[in-house]
Design a protein around this motif. Structure first.
Motif, PDB file in Angstrom:
ATOM      1  N   TYR A 117      29.604  46.943  45.184  1.00  0.00           N
ATOM      2  CA  TYR A 117      30.594  46.500  44.193  1.00  0.00           C
ATOM      3  C   TYR A 117      31.971  46.592  44.832  1.00  0.00           C
ATOM      4  O   TYR A 117      32.359  47.639  45.352  1.00  0.00           O
ATOM      5  CB  TYR A 117      30.494  47.404  42.969  1.00  0.00           C
ATOM      6  CG  TYR A 117      31.602  47.286  41.954  1.00  0.00           C
ATOM      7  CD1 TYR A 117      31.812  46.103  41.248  1.00  0.00           C
ATOM      8  CD2 TYR A 117      32.417  48.384  41.676  1.00  0.00           C
ATOM      9  CE1 TYR A 117      32.808  46.019  40.290  1.00  0.00           C
ATOM     10  CE2 TYR A 117      33.410  48.312  40.721  1.00  0.00           C
ATOM     11  CZ  TYR A 117      33.611  47.131  40.031  1.00  0.00           C
ATOM     12  OH  TYR A 117      34.601  47.049  39.089  1.00  0.00           O
ATOM     13  N   VAL A 163      36.254  45.548  44.436  1.00  0.00           N
ATOM     14  CA  VAL A 163      37.335  45.160  43.523  1.00  0.00           C
ATOM     15  C   VAL A 163      38.566  44.811  44.347  1.00  0.00           C
ATOM     16  O   VAL A 163      39.032  45.614  45.162  1.00  0.00           O
ATOM     17  CB  VAL A 163      37.683  46.287  42.530  1.00  0.00           C
ATOM     18  CG1 VAL A 163      38.774  45.823  41.569  1.00  0.00           C
ATOM     19  CG2 VAL A 163      36.448  46.727  41.759  1.00  0.00           C
ATOM     20  N   GLU A 171      36.670  41.302  40.383  1.00  0.00           N
ATOM     21  CA  GLU A 171      35.490  42.104  40.682  1.00  0.00           C
ATOM     22  C   GLU A 171      34.429  41.218  41.335  1.00  0.00           C
ATOM     23  O   GLU A 171      34.186  40.095  40.883  1.00  0.00           O
ATOM     24  CB  GLU A 171      34.908  42.715  39.407  1.00  0.00           C
ATOM     25  CG  GLU A 171      35.837  43.669  38.674  1.00  0.00           C
ATOM     26  CD  GLU A 171      35.204  44.174  37.398  1.00  0.00           C
ATOM     27  OE1 GLU A 171      34.726  45.325  37.378  1.00  0.00           O
ATOM     28  OE2 GLU A 171      35.177  43.400  36.424  1.00  0.00           O
ATOM     29  N   LEU A 220      27.185  43.784  37.240  1.00  0.00           N
ATOM     30  CA  LEU A 220      28.234  44.722  37.617  1.00  0.00           C
ATOM     31  C   LEU A 220      27.809  46.143  37.247  1.00  0.00           C
ATOM     32  O   LEU A 220      26.881  46.341  36.454  1.00  0.00           O
ATOM     33  CB  LEU A 220      29.544  44.346  36.930  1.00  0.00           C
ATOM     34  CG  LEU A 220      30.165  43.010  37.375  1.00  0.00           C
ATOM     35  CD1 LEU A 220      31.344  42.648  36.492  1.00  0.00           C
ATOM     36  CD2 LEU A 220      30.572  43.051  38.828  1.00  0.00           C
TER      37      LEU A 220
END
Length: 357
Positions: free
Chosen positions: A50, A52, A66, A169
Motif C-alpha cells: 500500500y 500513499v 492511494e 485497500l
C-alpha cells in the motif's frame, strides 16, 4: 469499430459493466476455476504493498492519492498459497463477467501458482511494471505477470485507484471505479494521472532502467510514461489505442512523436496498426526498434486472464468469443508469453528471440 475511444471502447470488449441480473445471480455456480502454472525455471512469490502519495490530491475523489501494488518475483521456498482475487475485487469481476456472459456467479476463491510472502530469490533481477486497462484490475494480468516472474523478472503491477474496476485497500476498504463519462478532457486526465502514478512508484521503489507493459489503457500508459520518463527503457502495448479524441485525430504524445527506445505492439481481432490511426502514427514516427505482432483470431480480452479462465465457465460460446475471440487459449497465451519474454529479454538481458512460438 472498437477501441476508437479511450474509455468507451477500451471498456467495451473486456469490461462490459453492469449489475448481474436476478437470473444470473441465481444460477448455479460453476466449478472452481484455476490459472495455468507458469513454465519458467523459478518458483514465484508475491507481496501486496500500500502506497500513499501525499504530494498529490486524488483527481477523482479528493484526498491523498492511494495506490495498491503487487510485487511478483522469482522466489525461494516458503510463504502460503496466494489468493487470486480478494473478496471486493472478486465481487466486481463477477458483476463484470456476469453482465457480459449472462451467467454466474463464478467462484474466484481459488489460489494462483504463486506463494504469498515467499522470500525473493537473492541476486539482481530485471524489473518490469504492469498497468491494466481502464476499469480493469491489476490482478486480471496474473497469468502473464507470474510467467515473467518465473523467468526471473520482478514485476510491479499497479492499480490506478478510482479508474480501476475495484481496488482493495487496507482495512477491508474497496474503492470502486468512479470515472465520469468519456470525453477528451476525461481521457487526458486519466492518462496524466496514470503517468503520475507510475512515476511515483518508480520514485518510491527507487527503480531505474526498467521495462513496462500494459493492456488497453495500460498499454497507452506504458507509451506515455516512456515519452515522459527515461527510466523506462523498453515498453509494450497490448491492444490499447493511443488516442484522446478519435474524431479529431488527437493522439497521445508517443503516437505523435514516437519514442527513441524499443517498443512492442501486440494486437488482436479487428484492431491493429492497419486499422488504428494512432498505432499507424506511432509506427511512422517511432525512432527506436519496433516489433508489431497481430493475432487475427484473438480479441481484446485475450491479453488478460479472461483468456485463461473464461473457457472454463461453460458459458455461451458466442459471448465468450466476443471477449477472447476464436483463438485456442493455450496457443494465444503461449504467443503472448513468448512475445513479452522475448522482447524484454532482448532489451533488458540482451538475448535475441522475438518470434512467438
Amino acid at each position: 469499430m472498437r477501441k476508437r475511444s479511450l474509455i468507451a471502447v477500451f471498456v467495451a470488449a473486456l469490461c462490459l459493466l453492469g449489475s448481474v441480473s436476478a437470473t444470473a445471480a441465481s444460477a448455479t455456480a460453476t466449478p472452481r476455476l484455476h490459472l495455468p502454472a507458469p513454465t519458467g525455471r523459478y518458483a514465484v512469490g508475491t507481496q501486496d504493498r500500500y502506497l500513499v502519495d501525499r504530494t498529490r490530491e486524488d483527481p477523482w475523489a479528493g484526498g491523498p492519492r492511494e495506490l495498491m501494488i503487487t510485487l511478483t518475483y522469482p522466489a525461494l521456498p516458503g510463504g502460503r498459497p496466494a489468493p487470486y482475487l480478494p473478496g471486493g475485487i472478486a465481487a466486481a469481476v463477477n458483476a463484470q463477467a456476469g453482465s457480459a456472459l449472462g451467467a454466474g456467479p463464478f467462484d474466484f476463491g481459488f489460489t494462483t501458482p504463486a506463494r504469498a510472502g515467499a522470500p525473493m530469490l537473492p541476486g539482481r533481477h530485471p524489473v518490469l511494471l504492469y498497468s491494466p486497462g481502464a476499469q480493469s484490475s491489476r490482478l486480471l494480468g496474473t497469468v502473464l505477470v507470474e510467467q515473467l516472474a518465473s523467468e526471473g523478472y520482478v514485476v510491479v503491477s499497479l492499480d490506478h485507484t478510482h479508474d480501476a474496476l475495484a481496488v482493495d485497500l487496507p482495512g477491508g476498504r474497496v474503492e470502486p471505479s468512479t470515472l465520469p463519462p468519456s470525453s477528451e478532457e476525461v481521457n487526458r486526465k486519466l492518462i496524466a494521472t496514470r503517468v503520475a502514478d507510475v512515476e511515483f512508484v518508480l520514485d518510491r521503489l527507487g527503480l531505474d532502467r526498467v521495462g513496462m507493459f500494459g493492456h488497453s489503457a495500460g498499454g497507452f500508459t506504458a507509451a506515455e510514461v516512456m515519452a515522459a520518463d527515461p527510466r523506462v527503457v523498453a515498453g509494450a502495448n497490448l491492444d490499447g489505442s493511443m488516442v484522446f479524441n478519435a474524431a479529431a485525430g488527437r493522439f497521445g504524445r508517443a503516437a505523435t512523436e514516437g519514442l527513441d527506445r524499443p517498443f512492442l505492439l501486440m494486437s488482436a481481432g479487428d484492431h491493429s496498426s492497419a486499422t488504428d490511426p494512432s498505432w499507424a502514427s506511432f509506427a511512422s514516427t517511432q525512432r527506436g526498434p519496433l516489433v508489431d505482432i497481430h493475432e487475427p483470431a484473438g480479441e481484446h480480452g485475450s491479453f488478460t486472464d479472461y483468456e485463461a479462465w473464461l473457457p472454463q465457465l461453460g458459458a455461451d460460446p458466442a459471448k465468450v468469443r466476443a471477449v477472447i475471440g476464436d483463438v485456442d487459449p493455450e496457443t494465444m497465451l503461449r504467443k503472448e508469453k513468448a512475445a513479452l519474454s522475448g522482447f524484454f529479454d532482448s532489451h533488458l538481458r540482451k538475448r535475441r528471440d522475438l518470434n512467438p512460438r
